[in-house]
Design a protein around this motif. Structure first.
Motif, PDB file in Angstrom:
ATOM      1  N   MET A   1       0.847  -1.168   0.000  1.00  0.00           N
ATOM      2  CA  MET A   1       0.000   0.000   0.000  1.00  0.00           C
ATOM      3  C   MET A   1       0.896   1.235   0.000  1.00  0.00           C
ATOM      4  O   MET A   1       1.729   1.397   0.885  1.00  0.00           O
ATOM      5  CB  MET A   1      -0.898  -0.012   1.248  1.00  0.00           C
ATOM      6  N   PRO A   2       0.720   2.129  -0.963  1.00  0.00           N
ATOM      7  CA  PRO A   2       1.530   3.344  -0.992  1.00  0.00           C
ATOM      8  C   PRO A   2       1.184   4.265   0.177  1.00  0.00           C
ATOM      9  O   PRO A   2       0.067   4.265   0.684  1.00  0.00           O
ATOM     10  CB  PRO A   2       1.156   4.008  -2.309  1.00  0.00           C
ATOM     11  N   SER A   3       2.142   5.056   0.597  1.00  0.00           N
ATOM     12  CA  SER A   3       1.918   5.940   1.741  1.00  0.00           C
ATOM     13  C   SER A   3       0.906   7.037   1.425  1.00  0.00           C
ATOM     14  O   SER A   3       0.331   7.631   2.329  1.00  0.00           O
ATOM     15  CB  SER A   3       3.232   6.553   2.201  1.00  0.00           C
ATOM     16  N   SER A   4       0.651   7.333   0.151  1.00  0.00           N
ATOM     17  CA  SER A   4      -0.324   8.371  -0.202  1.00  0.00           C
ATOM     18  C   SER A   4      -1.759   7.894   0.014  1.00  0.00           C
ATOM     19  O   SER A   4      -2.674   8.711   0.052  1.00  0.00           O
ATOM     20  CB  SER A   4      -0.136   8.802  -1.659  1.00  0.00           C
ATOM     21  N   ASP A   5      -1.981   6.590   0.159  1.00  0.00           N
ATOM     22  CA  ASP A   5      -3.319   6.032   0.365  1.00  0.00           C
ATOM     23  C   ASP A   5      -3.706   5.958   1.836  1.00  0.00           C
ATOM     24  O   ASP A   5      -4.745   5.403   2.162  1.00  0.00           O
ATOM     25  CB  ASP A   5      -3.417   4.627  -0.231  1.00  0.00           C
ATOM     26  N   ARG A   6      -2.897   6.507   2.715  1.00  0.00           N
ATOM     27  CA  ARG A   6      -3.154   6.394   4.144  1.00  0.00           C
ATOM     28  C   ARG A   6      -3.527   7.743   4.736  1.00  0.00           C
ATOM     29  O   ARG A   6      -3.323   8.780   4.146  1.00  0.00           O
ATOM     30  CB  ARG A   6      -1.913   5.851   4.839  1.00  0.00           C
ATOM     31  N   GLN A   7      -4.050   7.699   5.963  1.00  0.00           N
ATOM     32  CA  GLN A   7      -4.330   8.927   6.689  1.00  0.00           C
ATOM     33  C   GLN A   7      -3.020   9.520   7.204  1.00  0.00           C
ATOM     34  O   GLN A   7      -2.070   8.794   7.478  1.00  0.00           O
ATOM     35  CB  GLN A   7      -5.238   8.640   7.885  1.00  0.00           C
ATOM     36  N   HIS A   8      -3.016  10.835   7.343  1.00  0.00           N
ATOM     37  CA  HIS A   8      -1.837  11.502   7.864  1.00  0.00           C
ATOM     38  C   HIS A   8      -2.223  12.310   9.095  1.00  0.00           C
ATOM     39  O   HIS A   8      -3.347  12.780   9.229  1.00  0.00           O
ATOM     40  CB  HIS A   8      -1.225  12.427   6.811  1.00  0.00           C
ATOM     41  N   ILE A   9      -1.280  12.506   9.997  1.00  0.00           N
ATOM     42  CA  ILE A   9      -1.496  13.285  11.206  1.00  0.00           C
ATOM     43  C   ILE A   9      -1.141  14.734  10.904  1.00  0.00           C
ATOM     44  O   ILE A   9      -0.079  15.018  10.352  1.00  0.00           O
ATOM     45  CB  ILE A   9      -0.630  12.752  12.367  1.00  0.00           C
TER      46      ILE A   9
END
Length: 66
Positions: A1-9
């Protein structure tokens, strides 16, 4: 899973809490099914089995801390 597909703080200046960016594939709008489920009282049809003599009274009772 690419990091752009995740939530960010995200840090919020002047606040003790951080915020999360929206999760992919979600919206901030409530779903009508969620509103009905939380606002609807428990139905008698949902309970299975024979009803006892105190069932109606127990459903009407409110605990003292409410």
């Amino acid at each position: 899973m690419p990091s752009s597909d995740r939530q960010h703080i995200t840090r919020v200046p002047g606040s003790r809490r951080a915020k999360l960016t929206p999760a992919p594939g979600t919206t901030s709008e409530p779903v009508p099914a969620d509103e009905r489920a939380s606002d609807a009282p428990a139905d008698r049809a949902a309970s299975s089995g024979p009803s006892g003599p105190n069932d109606d009274q127990l459903r009407r009772d409110v605990p003292p801390h409410y």
